[in-house]
Design an enzyme around this catalytic site. Structure first.
Site, PDB file in Angstrom:
ATOM      1  N   TYR A 294       0.825  -1.206   0.000  1.00  0.00           N
ATOM      2  CA  TYR A 294       0.000   0.000   0.000  1.00  0.00           C
ATOM      3  C   TYR A 294       0.864   1.262   0.000  1.00  0.00           C
ATOM      4  O   TYR A 294       0.551   2.239  -0.684  1.00  0.00           O
ATOM      5  CB  TYR A 294      -0.928   0.004   1.225  1.00  0.00           C
ATOM      6  CG  TYR A 294      -1.962   1.111   1.148  1.00  0.00           C
ATOM      7  CD1 TYR A 294      -3.139   0.912   0.433  1.00  0.00           C
ATOM      8  CD2 TYR A 294      -1.730   2.345   1.743  1.00  0.00           C
ATOM      9  CE1 TYR A 294      -4.075   1.926   0.325  1.00  0.00           C
ATOM     10  CE2 TYR A 294      -2.657   3.364   1.630  1.00  0.00           C
ATOM     11  CZ  TYR A 294      -3.837   3.155   0.932  1.00  0.00           C
ATOM     12  OH  TYR A 294      -4.753   4.155   0.816  1.00  0.00           O
TER      13      TYR A 294
ATOM     14  N   PHE B  48      -6.866  20.747 -25.028  1.00  0.00           N
ATOM     15  CA  PHE B  48      -7.280  19.357 -25.000  1.00  0.00           C
ATOM     16  C   PHE B  48      -8.497  19.275 -24.091  1.00  0.00           C
ATOM     17  O   PHE B  48      -8.576  19.978 -23.085  1.00  0.00           O
ATOM     18  CB  PHE B  48      -6.161  18.422 -24.529  1.00  0.00           C
ATOM     19  CG  PHE B  48      -6.585  16.984 -24.668  1.00  0.00           C
ATOM     20  CD1 PHE B  48      -6.623  16.384 -25.919  1.00  0.00           C
ATOM     21  CD2 PHE B  48      -7.025  16.251 -23.571  1.00  0.00           C
ATOM     22  CE1 PHE B  48      -7.088  15.080 -26.070  1.00  0.00           C
ATOM     23  CE2 PHE B  48      -7.475  14.945 -23.719  1.00  0.00           C
ATOM     24  CZ  PHE B  48      -7.510  14.364 -24.970  1.00  0.00           C
ATOM     25  N   THR B  49      -9.436  18.397 -24.453  1.00  0.00           N
ATOM     26  CA  THR B  49     -10.743  18.359 -23.766  1.00  0.00           C
ATOM     27  C   THR B  49     -10.622  18.294 -22.239  1.00  0.00           C
ATOM     28  O   THR B  49     -11.157  19.152 -21.543  1.00  0.00           O
ATOM     29  CB  THR B  49     -11.540  17.142 -24.263  1.00  0.00           C
ATOM     30  OG1 THR B  49     -10.732  15.973 -24.136  1.00  0.00           O
ATOM     31  CG2 THR B  49     -11.962  17.320 -25.712  1.00  0.00           C
TER      32      THR B  49
ATOM     33  N   ASP C 273       1.896  19.511 -21.301  1.00  0.00           N
ATOM     34  CA  ASP C 273       1.153  18.279 -21.438  1.00  0.00           C
ATOM     35  C   ASP C 273       2.081  17.394 -22.278  1.00  0.00           C
ATOM     36  O   ASP C 273       2.155  17.515 -23.495  1.00  0.00           O
ATOM     37  CB  ASP C 273      -0.181  18.526 -22.152  1.00  0.00           C
ATOM     38  CG  ASP C 273      -0.957  17.221 -22.334  1.00  0.00           C
ATOM     39  OD1 ASP C 273      -0.347  16.145 -22.213  1.00  0.00           O
ATOM     40  OD2 ASP C 273      -2.167  17.299 -22.601  1.00  0.00           O
TER      41      ASP C 273
ATOM     42  N   LYS D 105      -0.738   6.772 -23.669  1.00  0.00           N
ATOM     43  CA  LYS D 105      -0.341   7.113 -25.036  1.00  0.00           C
ATOM     44  C   LYS D 105       1.121   6.707 -25.227  1.00  0.00           C
ATOM     45  O   LYS D 105       1.398   5.533 -25.336  1.00  0.00           O
ATOM     46  CB  LYS D 105      -0.548   8.608 -25.294  1.00  0.00           C
ATOM     47  CG  LYS D 105      -1.775   9.213 -24.619  1.00  0.00           C
ATOM     48  CD  LYS D 105      -3.093   8.788 -25.210  1.00  0.00           C
ATOM     49  CE  LYS D 105      -4.301   9.189 -24.369  1.00  0.00           C
ATOM     50  NZ  LYS D 105      -4.508  10.599 -24.176  1.00  0.00           N
TER      51      LYS D 105
ATOM     52  N   ARG E 177     -14.027  14.981 -33.870  1.00  0.00           N
ATOM     53  CA  ARG E 177     -13.301  16.065 -33.216  1.00  0.00           C
ATOM     54  C   ARG E 177     -13.731  17.330 -33.937  1.00  0.00           C
ATOM     55  O   ARG E 177     -13.109  17.756 -34.891  1.00  0.00           O
ATOM     56  CB  ARG E 177     -11.780  15.864 -33.313  1.00  0.00           C
ATOM     57  CG  ARG E 177     -11.235  14.766 -32.438  1.00  0.00           C
ATOM     58  CD  ARG E 177     -10.974  15.178 -31.001  1.00  0.00           C
ATOM     59  NE  ARG E 177     -11.998  14.746 -30.069  1.00  0.00           N
ATOM     60  CZ  ARG E 177     -11.771  14.396 -28.809  1.00  0.00           C
ATOM     61  NH1 ARG E 177     -10.553  14.368 -28.335  1.00  0.00           N
ATOM     62  NH2 ARG E 177     -12.759  14.084 -28.009  1.00  0.00           N
TER      63      ARG E 177
ATOM     64  N   PHE F  91     -19.200  15.007 -25.817  1.00  0.00           N
ATOM     65  CA  PHE F  91     -18.924  14.090 -26.935  1.00  0.00           C
ATOM     66  C   PHE F  91     -18.901  12.624 -26.526  1.00  0.00           C
ATOM     67  O   PHE F  91     -19.193  11.749 -27.320  1.00  0.00           O
ATOM     68  CB  PHE F  91     -17.606  14.466 -27.630  1.00  0.00           C
ATOM     69  CG  PHE F  91     -16.406  14.425 -26.720  1.00  0.00           C
ATOM     70  CD1 PHE F  91     -16.090  15.509 -25.933  1.00  0.00           C
ATOM     71  CD2 PHE F  91     -15.615  13.300 -26.650  1.00  0.00           C
ATOM     72  CE1 PHE F  91     -14.990  15.467 -25.078  1.00  0.00           C
ATOM     73  CE2 PHE F  91     -14.516  13.247 -25.801  1.00  0.00           C
ATOM     74  CZ  PHE F  91     -14.209  14.335 -25.015  1.00  0.00           C
TER      75      PHE F  91
HETATM   76  C1  LIG Z   1      -5.301  11.527 -23.586  1.00  0.00           C
HETATM   77  C2  LIG Z   1      -4.779  12.850 -23.357  1.00  0.00           C
HETATM   78  C3  LIG Z   1      -4.998  13.502 -22.144  1.00  0.00           C
HETATM   79  C4  LIG Z   1      -5.866  12.935 -21.031  1.00  0.00           C
HETATM   80  O1  LIG Z   1      -5.382  11.750 -20.527  1.00  0.00           O
HETATM   81  P1  LIG Z   1      -6.317  10.582 -19.970  1.00  0.00           P
HETATM   82  O2  LIG Z   1      -5.350   9.491 -19.634  1.00  0.00           O
HETATM   83  O3  LIG Z   1      -7.269  10.188 -21.045  1.00  0.00           O
HETATM   84  O4  LIG Z   1      -7.027  11.082 -18.762  1.00  0.00           O
HETATM   85  C5  LIG Z   1      -4.420  14.746 -21.989  1.00  0.00           C
HETATM   86  N1  LIG Z   1      -3.697  15.324 -22.958  1.00  0.00           N
HETATM   87  C6  LIG Z   1      -3.473  14.722 -24.143  1.00  0.00           C
HETATM   88  C7  LIG Z   1      -2.646  15.403 -25.179  1.00  0.00           C
HETATM   89  C8  LIG Z   1      -4.007  13.472 -24.385  1.00  0.00           C
HETATM   90  O5  LIG Z   1      -3.792  12.902 -25.570  1.00  0.00           O
END
Ligand SMILES: *Cc1c(COP(=O)(O)O)cnc(C)c1O
Length: 458
Positions: free
Chosen positions: A72, A124-125, A215, A258, A382, A449
């Site tokens: 933990y 980004f969303t 990011d 990613k 998108r 979306f």
């Molecule tokens: C996917 C993504 C996110 C968000 O990450 P999650 O793991 O889906 O929460 C943020 N920024 C970029 C550029 C992404 O491609």
């Protein structure tokens, strides 16, 4: 003659794909409210919805998972990940989270004061949603070229420093929480930033004592574009370019689903002791102990190994070349796509594809649904659906880009799968006037979306 370069791996385990009939798919998309997010994956043949968490892990990653320490607190797997992060990214503090948005959440709630601006190159969303939920105001500082699908700019994700200057002149540096910079820009089609521009952003931030938060979710892909396109980087290793990029930021958020080639995970990293402390205070509320952040020890192990694999020159070249392969087939057939082709996806330009459907009738949403019905290929919208509404006026944001994203998972599909996808897009383009617009019949309040439902217009 240029020689073929094959994938730098062979395939040891396979997962069967299921095919469906045209009729079954018509039924399935109707049931899903014409939203590809709501399809059952069993009904999908080639899944290009996202490259998020859909990666093929290596045999080394799978074997490392057996070493996961599920304690933990203070799990050894955390320290394995910390060491990998320090070697590859070079930041001081690591806070794992369940995925990227967990890291964005921690960053926004600790750094944004209500009413402060957060400039981003496009948006980004989830990043934008977290900034806005923390009371921040999104400000787009991407170069204008990014909003045009046809301009062949090598670094279409670049920040327009003049736009940053304009904001500082209006609200002062104290009106800005931090510069949230994404190399490359997912929503602009995976378009990269140059090292020169990253340096300019750093210099600008230093002038006004503003933090730079990346990011860095797809930064390894950005490093490849720098290697290929920017003067002076041709003979440099991806690993070194990546490290140089990171050295220009104060911290980052990452979705490990990613570039890190895992199925779940994320983290925030920072050089700032104070914000690391604040984030560690809050991570226990939202994610878990700071040494696991909502993940299992085995996930941390897989992520650590993924960090090493993602900066392998042969791997990243093969990954991006596959995306280019699909893009080039479509370009050759005259299908309108966003150019140049970016790092993780090919984007169909729905505005040019379906000029007879006005943006209010969701052309990209309609095109994604039609592609699924034609071939069982799942993509995502998108465009105006993803852009949501302005939080102040409640009006639809009307993005200049109305796109369908064909996102390629890492190490999952072969180029023959890409051929199937290309043929379906080309076929649809030939009969494009038959595709009809949609109306929205259910709209969730945030990130609509994902779950919005539609019906076809007569
Ligand atoms: C996917 C993504 C996110 C968000 O990450 P999650 O793991 O889906 O929460 C943020 N920024 C970029 C550029 C992404 O491609």
């Amino acid at each position: 003659m240029s020689r073929t370069i094959a994938e730098p791996y062979k395939i040891k385990m396979v997962e069967p794909l299921r095919t469906t009939t045209h009729e079954e798919r018509e039924h399935a998309i109707k049931e899903a409210g014409y939203n590809t997010f709501l399809l059952h994956s069993d009904d999908v043949y080639i899944d290009l919805l996202t490259d998020s968490g859909t990666n093929g892990m290596s045999n080394i990653q799978w074997s490392k998972m057996f070493l996961g320490d599920e304690s933990y607190a203070g799990a050894s797997s955390y320290y394995v990940l910390e060491e990998a992060m320090r070697e590859i990214y070079g930041f001081k503090h690591l806070i794992p989270t369940h995925q990227g948005r967990g890291a964005e959440h921690l960053t926004s709630i600790t750094r944004v004061k209500p009413g402060q601006y957060v400039p981003m190159n496009m948006y980004f969303t989830t990043t934008r949603a977290h900034v806005e939920m923390a009371g921040g105001i999104f400000y787009d500082c991407i170069i204008d070229e990014a909003h045009d699908t046809k301009i062949l700019h090598p670094f279409k994700g670049n920040v327009d420093i003049a736009k940053l200057q304009k904001l500082v002149d209006e609200v002062g540096p104290e009106g800005i929480a931090y510069l949230n910079v994404a190399p490359p820009v997912n929503m602009a089609g995976g378009q990269p930033m140059s090292m020169k521009n990253l340096r300019e952003v750093r210099a600008f931030a230093d002038r006004y004592k503003l933090p730079v938060i990346y990011d860095a979710t797809r930064a390894a892909e950005n490093a490849y574009f720098i290697q290929q396109r920017e003067e002076g980087y041709k003979d440099k290793k991806i690993k070194d370019i990546f490290r140089e990029m990171m050295s220009l930021a104060d911290g980052c958020t990452v979705s490990a689903k990613k570039d890190n080639i895992v199925n779940i995970g994320g983290f925030m990293a920072t050089n700032d002791d104070y914000y690391a402390l604040k984030a560690r205070e809050l991570v226990v509320v939202f994610e878990g102990m700071p040494t696991y952040g909502g993940l299992a020890g085995r996930d941390l192990e897989a992520m650590a190994q993924g960090m090493h694999e993602m900066v392998d020159d042969a791997y990243i070249a093969s990954r991006i070349r596959q995306v280019e392969y699909l893009g080039q087939r479509l370009i050759d057939a005259g299908v309108p796509v966003m150019q140049p082709i970016g790092g993780h996806a090919v984007f169909l330009d729905a505005t040019a594809f379906l000029p007879h459907i006005p943006q209010e009738n969701f052309p990209a949403q309609a095109l994604a649904a039609a592609l699924y019905v034609d071939s069982g290929v799942r993509s995502m919208e998108r465009g105006i659906v993803s852009a949501g509404r302005d939080p102040k006026t409640g009006k639809d944001n009307k993005p200049k880009l109305e796109l369908v994203r064909l996102t390629i998972p890492r190490r999952v599909y072969t180029n023959l799968h890409m051929d199937v996808v290309a043929e379906s897009c080309i076929e649809l383009y030939k009969h494009r006037e038959q595709i009809k617009g949609l109306k929205m019949v259910y709209e969730p309040e945030s990130l609509r979306f994902f779950q919005a439902r539609f019906e076809p217009l007569p």
